[in-house]
Design an enzyme around this catalytic site. Structure first.
Site, PDB file in Angstrom:
ATOM      1  N   ASP A  11       0.944  -1.225   0.109  1.00 24.35           N
ATOM      2  CA  ASP A  11      -0.039  -0.243   0.187  1.00 24.35           C
ATOM      3  C   ASP A  11       0.948   1.265   0.008  1.00 24.35           C
ATOM      4  OD1 ASP A  11      -2.320   1.584   0.086  1.00 24.35           O
ATOM      5  OD2 ASP A  11      -2.077   2.028   2.195  1.00 24.35           O
ATOM      6  N   SER A  12       0.406   2.466  -0.351  1.00 24.85           N
ATOM      7  CA  SER A  12       1.176   3.647  -0.521  1.00 24.85           C
ATOM      8  C   SER A  12       1.348   4.140   1.006  1.00 24.85           C
ATOM      9  CB  SER A  12       0.191   4.755  -0.856  1.00 24.85           C
ATOM     10  OG  SER A  12      -0.891   4.847   0.010  1.00 24.85           O
ATOM     11  N   TYR A  43      -0.731   8.612  -2.081  1.00 24.49           N
ATOM     12  CA  TYR A  43      -0.766   8.472  -3.792  1.00 24.49           C
ATOM     13  C   TYR A  43      -2.028   9.181  -4.543  1.00 24.49           C
ATOM     14  CZ  TYR A  43       2.898   4.720  -3.829  1.00 24.49           C
ATOM     15  OH  TYR A  43       3.908   4.130  -3.911  1.00 24.49           O
ATOM     16  N   GLY A  44      -2.931   9.426  -3.844  1.00 23.60           N
ATOM     17  CA  GLY A  44      -4.240   9.979  -4.168  1.00 23.60           C
ATOM     18  C   GLY A  44      -4.380  10.892  -5.335  1.00 23.60           C
ATOM     19  N   CYS A  74      -4.231  -1.530  -2.246  1.00 27.31           N
ATOM     20  CA  CYS A  74      -4.416  -0.114  -2.430  1.00 27.31           C
ATOM     21  C   CYS A  74      -5.315   0.159  -3.944  1.00 27.31           C
ATOM     22  CB  CYS A  74      -2.961   0.801  -2.633  1.00 27.31           C
ATOM     23  SG  CYS A  74      -3.124   2.300  -3.015  1.00 27.31           S
ATOM     24  N   GLU A 159      -3.745   8.875   8.129  1.00 27.47           N
ATOM     25  CA  GLU A 159      -2.295   8.905   8.257  1.00 27.47           C
ATOM     26  C   GLU A 159      -1.801   9.375   9.377  1.00 27.47           C
ATOM     27  OE1 GLU A 159       0.363   7.570   5.536  1.00 27.47           O
ATOM     28  OE2 GLU A 159      -1.218   6.052   5.268  1.00 27.47           O
ATOM     29  N   CYS A 193     -11.131   2.860  -0.474  1.00 29.91           N
ATOM     30  CA  CYS A 193      -9.612   3.108  -0.034  1.00 29.91           C
ATOM     31  C   CYS A 193      -9.454   2.257   1.249  1.00 29.91           C
ATOM     32  CB  CYS A 193      -9.691   4.616   0.342  1.00 29.91           C
ATOM     33  SG  CYS A 193      -7.999   5.279   0.666  1.00 29.91           S
ATOM     34  N   HIS A 195      -7.815   2.669   3.577  1.00 33.27           N
ATOM     35  CA  HIS A 195      -7.472   3.650   5.042  1.00 33.27           C
ATOM     36  C   HIS A 195      -8.769   3.737   5.696  1.00 33.27           C
ATOM     37  CE1 HIS A 195      -3.593   4.709   3.084  1.00 33.27           C
ATOM     38  NE2 HIS A 195      -3.361   5.308   4.344  1.00 33.27           N
TER      39      HIS A 195
HETATM   40  N1  DGL Z   1      -5.047   3.148   0.885  1.00 32.01           N
HETATM   41  C1  DGL Z   1      -4.918   3.792  -0.473  1.00 32.01           C
HETATM   42  C2  DGL Z   1      -6.144   3.545  -1.197  1.00 32.01           C
HETATM   43  O1  DGL Z   1      -6.701   2.158  -1.126  1.00 32.01           O
HETATM   44  C3  DGL Z   1      -4.680   5.184  -0.192  1.00 32.01           C
HETATM   45  C4  DGL Z   1      -4.203   6.128  -1.526  1.00 32.01           C
HETATM   46  C5  DGL Z   1      -3.511   7.460  -0.942  1.00 32.01           C
HETATM   47  O2  DGL Z   1      -2.062   7.201  -0.662  1.00 32.01           O
HETATM   48  O3  DGL Z   1      -3.973   8.155  -1.126  1.00 32.01           O
HETATM   49  O4  DGL Z   1      -6.462   4.133  -2.436  1.00 32.01           O
END
Ligand code: DGL
Length: 275
Positions: A11-12, A43-44, A74, A159, A193, A195
């Protein structure tokens, strides 16, 4: 041949731990390596090219650690990098390796959770703008209408472990209202997502009780159980010593503290320096 491969979970940042937790519960026998690219998350809002380059670099790192199978836990990476990795990189450089995402297994079942056939999808800007969910859900449930809502402030809140604080209320409520304004008929919201499951207690306070909230951990884990039962050539090459290793490209001390919030248990990660 000696069984020696691990399952990589990427994941990011921390979000993939919500998926890892379910996978490790349903398939405890395997060895797992988790990698969070915390130094470069979120990463979004990154471009397709950037998410692809970052994700490929991390996947190749996991391959080099002995992972034959990597799960992109992710949605953003699954939406923006998975297809290129599967269609370009694996056939050319890693024909015996496999990379799986979280969008398709979710799209295969999500339609069953809505009586009204109206589903809300909440995700990062990258996931929403890719349109991956409306397209994929349309393949399996053509009768379902998908309403999307980008929630760019949610990953930073999670985060930074501020997601359950009073200060989070404004942005949780804002995106919920913006989604529900699109249709009063939405009766199921997919947290697209990895998160977002941490926001569930807060979300429940802002959502009408009849709306079902769907997280991906169990869905992805069940799909992996099925995948391994169908791909015995992969399953038989996996080590089964129940080892778990955690890596981050970010600060290890911060990772250890934050990751325990996601995993519900203490862990000790190691740092990876990506060049
Ligand atoms: N957990 C990532 C997802 O499912 C988060 C993305 C991010 O880093 O913005 O999209």
């Amino acid at each position: 041949m000696k069984n020696k491969f691990s399952i990589g979970v990427f994941d990011s940042g921390y979000g993939g731990l919500t998926v890892f937790k379910s996978i490790a519960e349903q398939l405890p026998q395997y060895n797992y390596i988790y990698f969070g690219d915390n130094a470069r998350s979120p990463y979004g809002d990154h471009s397709f090219e950037t998410v692809y380059q970052y994700t490929l670099q991390c996947v190749e790192w996991l391959f080099a650690q002995g992972c034959q199978l990597v799960i992109l836990a992710c949605n953003t990476a699954s939406a923006k990098a998975l297809r290129s990795i599967q269609q370009l990189d694996l056939p050319k450089k890693y024909p015996n390796h496999r990379v799986l995402g979280v969008i398709r297994p979710t799209a295969e079942v999500v339609g069953d959770f809505s009586v009204n056939k109206k589903i809300g999808v909440m995700g990062t800007r990258g996931t929403v703008n890719s349109n991956s969910y409306p397209i994929e859900i349309g393949h399996f449930f053509p009768e379902v209408k998908v309403y999307q809502q980008a929630c760019p402030m949610w990953v930073p809140l999670v985060e930074n472990n501020e997601h359950l604080a009073g200060g989070a209320d404004y942005f949780v409520n804002k995106y919920v209202i913006e989604l529900l304004q699109q249709s009063e008929q939405i009766d199921c919201i997919l947290l697209a997502c990895t998160h977002y499951p941490l926001l569930v207690p807060k979300l429940k306070a802002f959502l009408p009780a009849h709306i079902k909230l769907l997280s991906q951990g169990d869905i992805v884990a069940k799909s992996l159980v099925d995948y391994l039962s169908r791909h015995t050539e992969i399953e038989t090459s996996l080590g089964k010593e129940r080892k778990r290793s955690f890596y981050t490209s970010g600060d290890v001390n911060i990772f250890n503290k934050q990751a325990s919030v996601f995993l519900g248990q203490e862990l000790l990660a190691s740092q990876v320096k990506l060049s």
